[in-house]
Design a protein around this motif. Sequence first.
Motif, PDB file in Angstrom:
ATOM      1  N   VAL A   1      21.732  70.122  -0.017  1.00 14.01           N
ATOM      2  CA  VAL A   1      21.051  69.791  -1.270  1.00 14.01           C
ATOM      3  C   VAL A   1      22.037  69.081  -2.190  1.00 14.01           C
ATOM      4  N   LEU A   2      21.614  67.953  -2.743  1.00 17.39           N
ATOM      5  CA  LEU A   2      22.394  67.241  -3.748  1.00 17.39           C
ATOM      6  C   LEU A   2      21.788  67.550  -5.110  1.00 17.39           C
TER       7      LEU A   2
ATOM      8  N   CYS B   1      20.359  77.115  -9.488  1.00 14.99           N
ATOM      9  CA  CYS B   1      19.894  76.485  -8.249  1.00 14.99           C
ATOM     10  C   CYS B   1      21.005  76.499  -7.196  1.00 14.99           C
ATOM     11  N   ILE B   2      22.225  76.204  -7.617  1.00 14.58           N
ATOM     12  CA  ILE B   2      23.356  76.240  -6.684  1.00 14.58           C
ATOM     13  C   ILE B   2      23.432  77.603  -6.021  1.00 14.58           C
TER      14      ILE B   2
ATOM     15  N   GLU C   1      22.387  81.046  -1.283  1.00 13.85           N
ATOM     16  CA  GLU C   1      21.863  82.303  -0.742  1.00 13.85           C
ATOM     17  C   GLU C   1      20.836  82.064   0.354  1.00 13.85           C
ATOM     18  N   LYS C   2      20.153  80.920   0.297  1.00 13.41           N
ATOM     19  CA  LYS C   2      19.166  80.589   1.319  1.00 13.41           C
ATOM     20  C   LYS C   2      19.779  79.880   2.528  1.00 13.41           C
TER      21      LYS C   2
ATOM     22  N   ALA D   1      32.762  78.913  -1.149  1.00  9.46           N
ATOM     23  CA  ALA D   1      33.270  77.578  -1.483  1.00  9.46           C
ATOM     24  C   ALA D   1      33.180  76.609  -0.311  1.00  9.46           C
ATOM     25  N   THR D   2      33.097  77.116   0.904  1.00  5.24           N
ATOM     26  CA  THR D   2      32.979  76.232   2.066  1.00  5.24           C
ATOM     27  C   THR D   2      31.601  75.585   2.134  1.00  5.24           C
ATOM     28  N   LYS D   3      30.664  76.119   1.349  1.00  5.49           N
ATOM     29  CA  LYS D   3      29.293  75.597   1.349  1.00  5.49           C
ATOM     30  C   LYS D   3      29.036  74.662   0.169  1.00  5.49           C
ATOM     31  N   ILE D   4      30.077  74.431  -0.648  1.00  7.43           N
ATOM     32  CA  ILE D   4      29.873  73.661  -1.875  1.00  7.43           C
ATOM     33  C   ILE D   4      30.885  72.531  -1.980  1.00  7.43           C
ATOM     34  N   HIS D   5      30.386  71.319  -2.204  1.00  4.80           N
ATOM     35  CA  HIS D   5      31.216  70.178  -2.585  1.00  4.80           C
ATOM     36  C   HIS D   5      30.942  69.899  -4.056  1.00  4.80           C
ATOM     37  N   ILE D   6      31.987  69.810  -4.861  1.00  4.28           N
ATOM     38  CA  ILE D   6      31.842  69.476  -6.270  1.00  4.28           C
ATOM     39  C   ILE D   6      32.356  68.055  -6.481  1.00  4.28           C
TER      40      ILE D   6
END
Length: 244
Positions: free
Chosen positions: A9-10, A22-23, A28-29, A54-59
């Motif tokens: 998701v972007l 939302c993040i 969680e999903k 943090a491995t699931k998130i690119h900022i």
Amino acid sequence: MNQNTGKTVLILGANSDVAKQCIRQYIEKGFSVIAASRDISSLEKFVADHRLDATKIHILYFDAVDFDSHQKFYDELPVKPHIVVYAAGFLVDNEKALRDFKGAQQMMMVNYMGAVSILNIVAMDSNNTGLERIIGLSSLSGVRGRKSNFVYGSTKAAFTQYLAGLRQELSSRNIKVNALVIGYIRTKINEGLQLNESLIMEPDYVAEHIVNAGNSFTIVPNFKWKIIYAILKVLPESLVAKLP
């Protein structure tokens, strides 16, 4: 429950209170999230404070009004998204917007022009065959013009109409487009405003409706706001003129 979807998701304008929820909920999903905003440090703090994976998130840095940067931003994404959420927003009160065009212009650029700029790029990338959905955060302020907030409302009305047309444009590719038509939320953008407390929604509640968006184009969270939305749509102009 983490469903390990393998999808991305972007979220554009990811520093808003609703976007941050939302993040959390997308993670969680089982989704991966690209969180894009001008305020990278605030997003990093949110991820750390909530102990998100943090491995699931690119900022990434994203400026909604730097239109010339949008193509490069999209081209350099680490992965092309399955879902895109446009959550960037800007608000000044109507009196200021009427007297100071810079405030009105900033609302136009963030709430509408920036959305069209980046979402056109997203939508026209026919190589991204994984794109499933585009969600835009609009407002009940854009349903009818009212003297208390019609400048802001006009930017949201334009955004809703854009999303409606985009939904038709992308229907042949089976890409869904949703407009979240939202009332009052307990967020930074509404701080200091005199609002009816019984109508204020929490950011995580609104985020649930985004993360769980279905097939309907217009999504209005909360039954009270659904009633208000329905009334606004049919209210005679003579009565709309009497609203604040």
